[in-house]
Design a protein around this motif. Structure first.
Motif, mmCIF file in Angstrom:
data_model
loop_
_atom_site.group_PDB
_atom_site.id
_atom_site.type_symbol
_atom_site.label_atom_id
_atom_site.label_comp_id
_atom_site.label_asym_id
_atom_site.label_seq_id
_atom_site.Cartn_x
_atom_site.Cartn_y
_atom_site.Cartn_z
ATOM 1 N N SER A 52 5.816 6.463 2.937
ATOM 2 C CA SER A 52 4.910 5.339 3.217
ATOM 3 C C SER A 52 4.797 4.922 4.671
ATOM 4 N N GLU A 53 5.283 5.750 5.599
ATOM 5 C CA GLU A 53 5.206 5.336 7.013
ATOM 6 C C GLU A 53 3.809 4.847 7.397
ATOM 7 N N THR A 54 2.773 5.593 7.008
ATOM 8 C CA THR A 54 1.440 5.245 7.501
ATOM 9 C C THR A 54 0.954 3.914 6.942
ATOM 10 N N ILE A 55 1.104 3.737 5.653
ATOM 11 C CA ILE A 55 0.563 2.508 5.064
ATOM 12 C C ILE A 55 1.430 1.297 5.413
ATOM 13 N N VAL A 56 2.723 1.494 5.556
ATOM 14 C CA VAL A 56 3.592 0.397 5.969
ATOM 15 C C VAL A 56 3.251 -0.016 7.397
ATOM 16 N N ASN A 57 3.044 0.970 8.250
ATOM 17 C CA ASN A 57 2.811 0.627 9.650
ATOM 18 C C ASN A 57 1.437 0.009 9.881
ATOM 19 N N ALA A 58 0.487 0.308 9.010
ATOM 20 C CA ALA A 58 -0.800 -0.391 9.090
ATOM 21 C C ALA A 58 -0.578 -1.890 8.827
#
Lengths: 470, 470
Positions: free
Chosen positions: A112-118
C-alpha cells in the motif's frame, strides 16, 4: 506390525511432509483460485494470537492502525518507477465494475505504499504532524506462479507499517526499532524462532527502498525463510507523492519514510521450524490451547474430573480446554492433538482416578509421566515455560550446526545443499551473488563482522549469509 | 460577532453535516477509486473497539474465526440462482493476473457464502462436525453507484458468520440468537443505539435467504439505517454446494444454514445517531479515549499535574490520555475533542492548580463544572456510566417521538418525511410495498403485534415499519 506414519517423514520428502502437516493439522486448504488459501479455524487461531502479540508491540512503538482501500488506480503505482517495475508482473487487475468496463483499470493492492502516501501528502502539513506512524492489517494480492500454502500465496494476510519522519536519522532509527524491538522480539519470545538479523543486498531489496532490514529463519531442512522486513524508503515516495512539511524553521521539506511488514508466512515458518514427524509443535506463548485435558473414555467420574482439571488450569492462567468427544476413539484424538501441536496433553481415565494422578504428555520434548492431579496447576505453567525455551534453543542449535564458513561460490553452493553458508561480502560481491543465483542460492542478508546489523551494505568486513530459500 | 459554526448545522443540511463531521473529526476520507474510503486512525480506533466487543460475543456464541479467499471463480456465484442475480450488478471482476488474461475471470468477494460453502462441503462428513460455526473478519467489494462514506461504500469491512446445522429448528434458533444476543446486545449496550428488531419482507431479503432478521436504527433526521442482518438460508446453498452429513441414524442429509453480518456502516450509524452540531458523541463503553486531560497552556506544574491526573484515571480503569500539545492553541484543541466526541474532557490550567480543582466537561449532556482533583478518579467512571445510559435513552426517545401509527400508503409517505410509520402488514402487503417504493419509502422490517420478532412474514397481526433509508 508397525503403524503407517501419519505424515510423510521429513527425511523422505520435506515439502510433502509440510503439505501433509498443513492439511492434516487443519491449518489451511488450497482455495479454488490457484495460489489462494482457506485458513481454517485452527490455523486462524494461531494467526489471531500472532496478531494480538504483534499489534501490542506495534502500538508500543507508537503506531496507530488505519485502513486504506484495496483498490488502487493503476496510475498510482506508476508514480514511483522502481516500485512499479518490481510489482507490475504480480498484479491482479480489475477491469470491470458494477456491470461495465472501467475507464481506468484498478489494481488489487500488492502493498500500500502508493495509496498510503497519497493520503500522507494530504495529512502532513507541518512538523507538528510528525512523526506520522501508521499500521494496517490487511489482505494483499500478488499473483503467484509457484504457490506454496502460507509461504507464497496469491493472497496473503499481513500488517504493513508506513511512517513519515522529519529527518533521515529518525526514519533510519525507527526502521531499526521495528526490526529489533517489534519483529525480532516477537519472533524470538513468542514464536520461539531463532532469527538472523541483517540487511538485504541491492539485488534483494524491496522495490523502492534505499535499505531493507530483514529477519531470516532456518527451516527444518536447512533452507532460509524471510520472516519480516523493515525498509528505509528515503525520500523517493515523498518526492513522487509530494509529502512535504513546514519545519520549525519555516522551510518546506520532504519527509523521510519507512515501511515494514510481516505476513501469514509466519504460520509456514512455525511449521517448517518446529514441526516434527508427528506434526506441529506450537510454542506455548503462542498456543491458543496450551493444555488439553483428554477424557480417555465415556465415564461420568472421568468427565467430571477432566472438567475440574480444566477449570483449575484456567484459574492458574493456562489456556486450557477439555476434550470430551468420547464418541471418537481416544487414539485418534491423541494423534490429532499431536498433529496440532498442543504443548501439553493431560490424559485421564478410570484408573487414573483411583491413584489421583493424570498422565502429563509434553509435545516438545516428547515426554510422558504421571503427575498427581493436585500438582497440575503448579506443574503445567512450569512445563510450558520450559518448553517455550526448549523450542527456541532447538531452533538456535540447528542454525549453529548447519551454518558453514566458506570462501568460494562453489563451497557456498555445496554448503547450501544442507544449510547456510557465510562468506565475506567483499570477496563475493554482486557478481558472485549473480553466479549463486544461477545455482538457486541467494544472499539472504549481510551481517557485520561482529554479528550486528550493518549500517551500510558496503561496510568493510560484512559477511554474506547465503542459502536456498523457500 | 458570533463564531462560524465548525460544521454545517444539522437542521440546514443533514447529509452535508454528516460529511463535514466525518471529515473534520478525522474519521475517514474518500479514496481515489470512487466509492472507496480511507479509514483514518481515529475512525479505525472506533472500529477496533467494535471488533473486540463483537468478536467476544461471537466467540461466546461458539463460532470460531477463519479466513476465506478474496477472489472467487465467477462460476461459484452462479451456482445459487437467486444469489447471483442479487449480486451480479455489483461485482468487481478481475480479468488479468500476473501479466496475462485469466482463463476464467474471478470476482472480488461481495460476500462469501459461495466460497465458504465450497469448503463446508469438504469439511462436513457426519453429525459430529455439526454445528459448524464460522466467522470471518474481512473486506468485501460491491460496486456502489451512489456512495456515502461508511454507509454505502464500494469496499467495506465487516464480519460475516456462516453456519451449518443438523436441523431447521437449530439453524433458525441460531440465527435468532445472533440477532438478539450478539448484535442487539452489542448495539444497545456498547454503541448505545436503540435498535428495532424484526424480519425483512421477501422484497428486502438477502439474495438466497429464506428469512432475514434485521436491526434497524433511526438517524438524527428520522430516517432508517439497517445495522446488521442474520439470515436463515434454509438448504439452498447446501443443495447447490452438496453439503451433506451422515446423521446418527446413518442417513445422508443436507445441512441447514445461517449467515449474518455487520459492517463499518456502524461507524456511520454512530455519527448519524449520536452526533450533534458540535461533532460526534462517542458512547463511553466504545470510546478508545474516554477522558482526555487537557493542559490549558505551557507550564511545568500544569503539565505535571495533567500527567498525574491521567495516570490516576488510568489506574481507576478509565481509558485516559493527556493532551500536552501546548504549541497548539487551547481553543482549537477543545473544538477538536468536541468534534471527536471524547466523552469527558478535563481541563487544567494554572488557576485550577491553586484551587486543586479541574474543569470537568461532559460531551453528552454538554455540561461543565469544576471538580476537586482528588475526586476525579471516583467521579469520572460514574459520569461515564451515566452518559452511556443517557445516549441510549436519547436514541430511544427519538424513535418513540418520531414513529407514527398510520393506515394508508399516503399517510405512511407523509410520516416518512420526518420519521418512521407503522401500519398493518396485511393491509399494506407486497402491492402497497411496491407503491411505497415508488415514493422512496421502504418497509424496513415487520414486527409482531406484541413488538417481538415475527416467526413468519405472514403471521397475522404483523406490523410493517416503513421509512426512508440511508
Amino acid at each position: 506390525m508397525s503403524k503407517a506414519p501419519v505424515l510423510t517423514p521429513r527425511a523422505d520428502d520435506f515439502p510433502r511432509w509440510y503439505q501433509d502437516l498443513v492439511s492434516k493439522a487443519e491449518l489451511a486448504d488450497n482455495g479454488p483460485v490457484r495460489g489462494t488459501m482457506v485458513i481454517r479455524p485452527y490455523g486462524y487461531g494461531l494467526w489471531e494470537r500472532m496478531q494480538r502479540e504483534l499489534d501490542d508491540r506495534i502500538k508500543d512503538a507508537g503506531a496507530a492502525n488505519a485502513y486504506f482501500p484495496l483498490l488502487i488506480p493503476e496510475s498510482y503505482l506508476a508514480r514511483e518507477a522502481e516500485h512499479v517495475e518490481g510489482f507490475a508482473p504480480e498484479l491482479a487487475v480489475v477491469t470491470h465494475g458494477g456491470g461495465s468496463e472501467l475507464e481506468e483499470p484498478v489494481v488489487v493492492r500488492p502493498t500500500s505504499e502508493t495509496i498510503v502516501n497519497a493520503s500522507f501528502a494530504k495529512w502532513v502539513q507541518s512538523y507538528r504532524e510528525l512523526p506520522l506512524l501508521i499500521n494496517q492489517w490487511a489482505n494483499v494480492v500478488r499473483w503467484e506462479l509457484r504457490p506454496r500454502v502460507f509461504l507464497r500465496t496469491t493472497e496473503f494476510l499481513w500488517q504493513e507499517g508506513h511512517t513519515a519522519h522529519a529527518t533521515y536519522e529518525e526514519a533510519r532509527d525507527y526502521a531499526a526499532h521495528i526490526h529489533r524491538n517489534v519483529y525480532a522480539d516477537f519472533m524470538e519470545r513468542v514464536l520461539a524462532l531463532d532469527v538472523l538479523l541483517g540487511c538485504k543486498t541491492p539485488r534483494e531489496r524491496f522495490a523502492g527502498a534505499v535499505n531493507t532490514l530483514t529477519l531470516e529463519g532456518m527451516t527444518g531442512d536447512g533452507k532460509a525463510l524471510q520472516l519480516g522486513t523493515s525498509h528505509e524508503l528515503g525520500q523517493g515516495f515523498a518526492k513522487s507523492f509530494g509529502i512535504r512539511y513546514l519545519s520549525r524553521e519555516g522551510r518546506r521539506e520532504h519527509v523521510w519514510q519507512t515501511s515494514w511488514g510481516s505476513t501469514t508466512r509466519m504460520l509456514g515458518a512455525l511449521v517448517m521450524t518446529h514441526g516434527d514427524d508427528a506434526g506441529l509443535r506450537v510454542p506455548p506463548r503462542l498456543a491458543p490451547t496450551q493444555a488439553v485435558v483428554v477424557a480417555v473414555r465415556e465415564d461420568d467420574a472421568v468427565l467430571a474430573k477432566a472438567r475440574e482439571i480444566g477449570r483449575r488450569l484456567t484459574e492458574a492462567g493456562v489456556r486450557a480446554r477439555v476434550d470430551d468427544r468420547v464418541d471418537t476413539p481416544f487414539g485418534r484424538r491423541a494423534v490429532d492433538w499431536e498433529l496440532k501441536g498442543v504443548p501439553v496433553r493431560i490424559e485421564i481415565g478410570p484408573r487414573d482416578l483411583e491413584s489421583d494422578t493424570a498422565m502429563l504428555v509434553r509435545r516438545v520434548p516428547d515426554d510422558r509421566a504421571p503427575v498427581p492431579i493436585e500438582a497440575l496447576p503448579a506443574t503445567v505453567p512450569r512445563v510450558l515455560t520450559e518448553d517455550q525455551a526448549l523450542l527456541l534453543a532447538q531452533s538456535r542449535e540447528r542454525r549453529a550446526e548447519r551454518t558453514a564458513e566458506v570462501r568460494t561460490v562453489a563451497e557456498a553452493v555445496e554448503a547450501a545443499r544442507t544449510g547456510w553458508a557465510r562468506l565475506p561480502w567483499d570477496t563475493l560481491g554482486p557478481e558472485g551473488e549473480a553466479r549463486l543465483a544461477e545455482r538457486g542460492v541467494s544472499v539472504r542478508c549481510l551481517v557485520a563482522a561482529d554479528g550486528s546489523v550493518p549500517e551500510r551494505v558496503d561496510q568493510p568486513g560484512n559477511i554474506a549469509v547465503v542459502a536456498r530459500a523457500y
